[in-house]
Design a protein around this motif. Structure first.
Motif, PDB file in Angstrom:
ATOM      1  N   PRO A  72      10.634  15.782  59.833  1.00  0.00           N
ATOM      2  CA  PRO A  72      11.060  17.155  60.141  1.00  0.00           C
ATOM      3  C   PRO A  72      12.475  17.504  59.687  1.00  0.00           C
ATOM      4  N   ALA A  73      13.339  16.534  59.491  1.00  0.00           N
ATOM      5  CA  ALA A  73      14.701  16.829  59.050  1.00  0.00           C
ATOM      6  C   ALA A  73      14.767  17.122  57.553  1.00  0.00           C
ATOM      7  N   LEU A  74      13.679  16.914  56.869  1.00  0.00           N
ATOM      8  CA  LEU A  74      13.609  17.104  55.423  1.00  0.00           C
ATOM      9  C   LEU A  74      13.349  18.578  55.106  1.00  0.00           C
ATOM     10  N   SER A  75      14.222  19.189  54.318  1.00  0.00           N
ATOM     11  CA  SER A  75      14.046  20.603  53.966  1.00  0.00           C
ATOM     12  C   SER A  75      12.872  20.760  52.998  1.00  0.00           C
ATOM     13  N   ASP A  76      12.312  21.971  52.940  1.00  0.00           N
ATOM     14  CA  ASP A  76      11.197  22.240  52.035  1.00  0.00           C
ATOM     15  C   ASP A  76      11.585  22.004  50.577  1.00  0.00           C
ATOM     16  N   LYS A  77      12.794  22.393  50.205  1.00  0.00           N
ATOM     17  CA  LYS A  77      13.239  22.207  48.820  1.00  0.00           C
ATOM     18  C   LYS A  77      13.315  20.728  48.465  1.00  0.00           C
ATOM     19  N   VAL A  78      13.906  19.935  49.355  1.00  0.00           N
ATOM     20  CA  VAL A  78      14.036  18.496  49.076  1.00  0.00           C
ATOM     21  C   VAL A  78      12.658  17.849  49.043  1.00  0.00           C
ATOM     22  N   LEU A  79      11.769  18.209  49.977  1.00  0.00           N
ATOM     23  CA  LEU A  79      10.419  17.648  49.977  1.00  0.00           C
ATOM     24  C   LEU A  79       9.704  17.977  48.672  1.00  0.00           C
ATOM     25  N   SER A  80       9.781  19.218  48.241  1.00  0.00           N
ATOM     26  CA  SER A  80       9.145  19.602  46.974  1.00  0.00           C
ATOM     27  C   SER A  80       9.729  18.832  45.798  1.00  0.00           C
ATOM     28  N   ASP A  81      11.052  18.699  45.778  1.00  0.00           N
ATOM     29  CA  ASP A  81      11.713  17.959  44.695  1.00  0.00           C
ATOM     30  C   ASP A  81      11.287  16.497  44.684  1.00  0.00           C
ATOM     31  N   ARG A  82      11.244  15.876  45.862  1.00  0.00           N
ATOM     32  CA  ARG A  82      10.886  14.453  45.932  1.00  0.00           C
ATOM     33  C   ARG A  82       9.422  14.226  45.555  1.00  0.00           C
ATOM     34  N   LEU A  83       8.543  15.132  45.959  1.00  0.00           N
ATOM     35  CA  LEU A  83       7.135  15.010  45.573  1.00  0.00           C
ATOM     36  C   LEU A  83       6.994  15.136  44.058  1.00  0.00           C
ATOM     37  N   ALA A  84       7.728  16.052  43.458  1.00  0.00           N
ATOM     38  CA  ALA A  84       7.693  16.193  41.994  1.00  0.00           C
ATOM     39  C   ALA A  84       8.243  14.940  41.321  1.00  0.00           C
ATOM     40  N   GLN A  85       9.312  14.382  41.885  1.00  0.00           N
ATOM     41  CA  GLN A  85       9.919  13.168  41.334  1.00  0.00           C
ATOM     42  C   GLN A  85       8.932  12.003  41.382  1.00  0.00           C
ATOM     43  N   LEU A  86       8.286  11.801  42.528  1.00  0.00           N
ATOM     44  CA  LEU A  86       7.338  10.689  42.665  1.00  0.00           C
ATOM     45  C   LEU A  86       6.091  10.917  41.819  1.00  0.00           C
ATOM     46  N   THR A  87       5.697  12.171  41.646  1.00  0.00           N
ATOM     47  CA  THR A  87       4.549  12.472  40.792  1.00  0.00           C
ATOM     48  C   THR A  87       4.874  12.169  39.337  1.00  0.00           C
ATOM     49  N   SER A  88       6.050  12.603  38.875  1.00  0.00           N
ATOM     50  CA  SER A  88       6.410  12.353  37.468  1.00  0.00           C
ATOM     51  C   SER A  88       6.630  10.869  37.191  1.00  0.00           C
ATOM     52  N   ALA A  89       6.992  10.098  38.223  1.00  0.00           N
ATOM     53  CA  ALA A  89       7.171   8.652  38.061  1.00  0.00           C
ATOM     54  C   ALA A  89       5.841   7.899  38.131  1.00  0.00           C
ATOM     55  N   VAL A  91       4.043   7.465  40.861  1.00  0.00           N
ATOM     56  CA  VAL A  91       3.921   6.803  42.162  1.00  0.00           C
ATOM     57  C   VAL A  91       2.853   7.494  43.009  1.00  0.00           C
ATOM     58  N   ILE A  92       2.749   8.814  42.896  1.00  0.00           N
ATOM     59  CA  ILE A  92       1.713   9.574  43.582  1.00  0.00           C
ATOM     60  C   ILE A  92       1.056  10.516  42.583  1.00  0.00           C
ATOM     61  N   GLU A  93      -0.124  10.998  42.949  1.00  0.00           N
ATOM     62  CA  GLU A  93      -0.826  11.999  42.154  1.00  0.00           C
ATOM     63  C   GLU A  93      -1.037  13.231  43.009  1.00  0.00           C
ATOM     64  N   ARG A  94      -0.982  14.388  42.368  1.00  0.00           N
ATOM     65  CA  ARG A  94      -1.196  15.668  43.050  1.00  0.00           C
ATOM     66  C   ARG A  94      -2.611  16.128  42.744  1.00  0.00           C
ATOM     67  N   HIS A  95      -3.399  16.353  43.803  1.00  0.00           N
ATOM     68  CA  HIS A  95      -4.766  16.828  43.643  1.00  0.00           C
ATOM     69  C   HIS A  95      -4.889  18.182  44.325  1.00  0.00           C
ATOM     70  N   ARG A  96      -5.301  19.190  43.556  1.00  0.00           N
ATOM     71  CA  ARG A  96      -5.439  20.552  44.071  1.00  0.00           C
ATOM     72  C   ARG A  96      -6.912  20.906  44.137  1.00  0.00           C
TER      73      ARG A  96
END
Length: 134
Positions: A72-89, A91-96
């Motif tokens: 909960p202490a994680l801002s929406d901007k930082v969460l979005s940035d970190r998810l993009a970072q881990l996706t580009s690395a 480490v995770i995949e984004r499924h829509r």
């Protein structure tokens, strides 16, 4: 800012598993890292990235809202940035899922699962440090 490996391997252990990277592997900030430690640090860079990875290791997959609730202490901007970072690395995949509203689920990849010993070592070191501090 990238990390540059420093220190010296003990005499006679120049080829050991944690031997210093040759100078040719150390790169100035802003360039792609080539030193194995630098590559790992670049992948896990940012204060919240290891904690986000911990959540994926616990769950295997998660939605944005599940991750937001878990950290909960994680801002929406930082969460979005970190998810993009881990996706580009990788480490995770984004499924829509095509629906309305769109449903997005993030799934830990096999490459991400390989980072479990790194996070486990961080956990164990942190536990020992917390105990030592009282």
């Amino acid at each position: 800012m990238t990390h540059q490996t420093v220190g010296h391997a003990p005499a006679g252990d120049q080829d050991g598993p944690l031997a210093d990277c040759p100078d040719s592997a150390l790169v100035p900030p802003g360039h792609e890292p080539r030193c194995p430690v630098d590559i790992t640090l670049a992948t896990l860079s940012g204060r919240w990235t290891p904690l986000l990875l911990r959540e994926f290791l616990r769950r295997g997959q998660a939605t944005y809202s599940e991750l937001s609730a878990a950290l909960p202490a994680l801002s929406d901007k930082v969460l979005s940035d970190r998810l993009a970072q881990l996706t580009s690395a990788g480490v995770i995949e984004r499924h829509r899922k095509p629906s309305w509203p769109p449903r997005v689920r993030y799934i830990l990849t096999s490459q991400g699962r390989v980072l479990e010993p790194v996070v486990r070592s961080m956990w164990e070191w942190g536990m020992a440090r917390r105990d030592a501090l009282g």
